[in-house]
Design a protein around this motif. Structure first.
Motif, short mmCIF file in Angstrom:
data_model
loop_
_atom_site.label_atom_id
_atom_site.label_comp_id
_atom_site.label_asym_id
_atom_site.label_seq_id
_atom_site.Cartn_x
_atom_site.Cartn_y
_atom_site.Cartn_z
N ASN A 6 0.83 -1.21 0.00
CA ASN A 6 0.00 0.00 0.00
C ASN A 6 0.86 1.26 0.00
O ASN A 6 0.56 2.24 -0.71
N SER A 13 2.15 6.58 -6.83
CA SER A 13 1.09 7.48 -7.30
C SER A 13 1.51 8.94 -7.19
O SER A 13 1.19 9.75 -8.07
N MET A 65 -11.61 7.92 -6.55
CA MET A 65 -10.72 6.75 -6.45
C MET A 65 -10.71 6.16 -5.05
O MET A 65 -10.77 4.93 -4.88
N LEU A 68 -14.06 4.34 -4.53
CA LEU A 68 -14.08 3.07 -5.24
C LEU A 68 -13.15 2.05 -4.58
O LEU A 68 -13.48 0.86 -4.50
N GLY A 69 -12.02 2.51 -4.09
CA GLY A 69 -11.07 1.62 -3.43
C GLY A 69 -11.61 1.05 -2.14
O GLY A 69 -11.47 -0.14 -1.86
N LEU A 73 -12.50 -1.92 -4.95
CA LEU A 73 -11.40 -1.86 -5.91
C LEU A 73 -10.12 -1.44 -5.17
O LEU A 73 -9.57 -0.37 -5.38
N TRP A 74 -9.65 -2.33 -4.31
CA TRP A 74 -8.60 -2.10 -3.33
C TRP A 74 -7.49 -1.13 -3.71
O TRP A 74 -7.26 -0.17 -2.99
N LEU A 76 -7.23 1.27 -5.68
CA LEU A 76 -7.62 2.65 -6.00
C LEU A 76 -7.64 3.55 -4.78
O LEU A 76 -7.39 4.75 -4.90
N GLN A 77 -7.91 3.01 -3.60
CA GLN A 77 -7.89 3.87 -2.42
C GLN A 77 -6.50 4.42 -2.18
O GLN A 77 -6.34 5.57 -1.76
N TRP A 78 -5.47 3.62 -2.47
CA TRP A 78 -4.10 4.06 -2.26
C TRP A 78 -3.62 4.97 -3.39
O TRP A 78 -2.82 5.88 -3.17
N VAL A 79 -4.11 4.73 -4.59
CA VAL A 79 -3.83 5.64 -5.69
C VAL A 79 -4.47 7.00 -5.38
O VAL A 79 -3.83 8.05 -5.51
N GLY A 80 -5.72 6.98 -4.95
CA GLY A 80 -6.40 8.22 -4.57
C GLY A 80 -5.70 8.94 -3.42
O GLY A 80 -5.61 10.17 -3.41
#
Length: 158
Positions: A6, A13, A65, A68-69, A73-74, A76-80
């Motif tokens: 993560n 990101s 993001m 959605l994460g 959509l696991w 994506l929370q860390w991308v966001g």
């Protein structure tokens, strides 16, 4: 071990956002999106400017993001989260340090922060959307390279 994955996603990101932001700055903000970005290249009173809508768009993308994460959509929370962290760094460096949109003033005298500060000042040395240099926000090319590029772009054609 998941915390390491993560963390790496988050850090990747942030780095990727510098690339995305520089490309968006060069090809969108200084291209078809100049109508909003123009406000950033004109004198203003220090309040909100139309250009700030770009930050709102990136923030909304980060919120979506993260949402959605968290909802299945696991990664994506860390991308966001990385996009959000980039936004905080952008706000501190670009709005605070470079454009002095904070209530206190600080002008760096040496090192990395001076390089960022000077590179963005060189970006604003050109009137209009054409011929600018240094489109990144957290990375700046070496200052002599930017100075040379500015000089070459200011030479009249023969």
């Amino acid at each position: 071990m998941m915390w390491l994955v993560n963390t790496l996603i988050l850090l990747f990101s942030v780095v990727l956002m510098e690339v995305v932001a520089a490309l968006a700055h060069k090809y969108i903000m200084h291209g078809w999106g100049w109508g909003w970005h123009l406000s950033h290249h004109e004198p203003h009173d220090g309040g909100f400017e139309l250009n700030d809508l770009y930050a709102v768009i990136f923030a909304l993308m980060a919120v979506v993001m993260i949402y959605l994460g968290v909802n299945g959509l696991w990664p994506l929370q860390w991308v966001g989260a990385g996009v959000s962290l980039y936004g905080v760094l952008y706000f501190m460096v670009h709005d605070g340090l470079v454009h002095q949109r904070w209530p206190f003033k600080y002008i760096p005298r040496r090192g990395y922060l001076k390089r960022l500060y000077m590179a963005h000042r060189m970006h604003h040395a050109v009137r209009g959307k054409e011929g600018c240099v240094s489109f990144g926000f957290l990375y700046a090319p070496p200052l002599p390279k930017l100075q040379q590029a500015l000089r070459q772009r200011q030479k009249p054609p023969r």
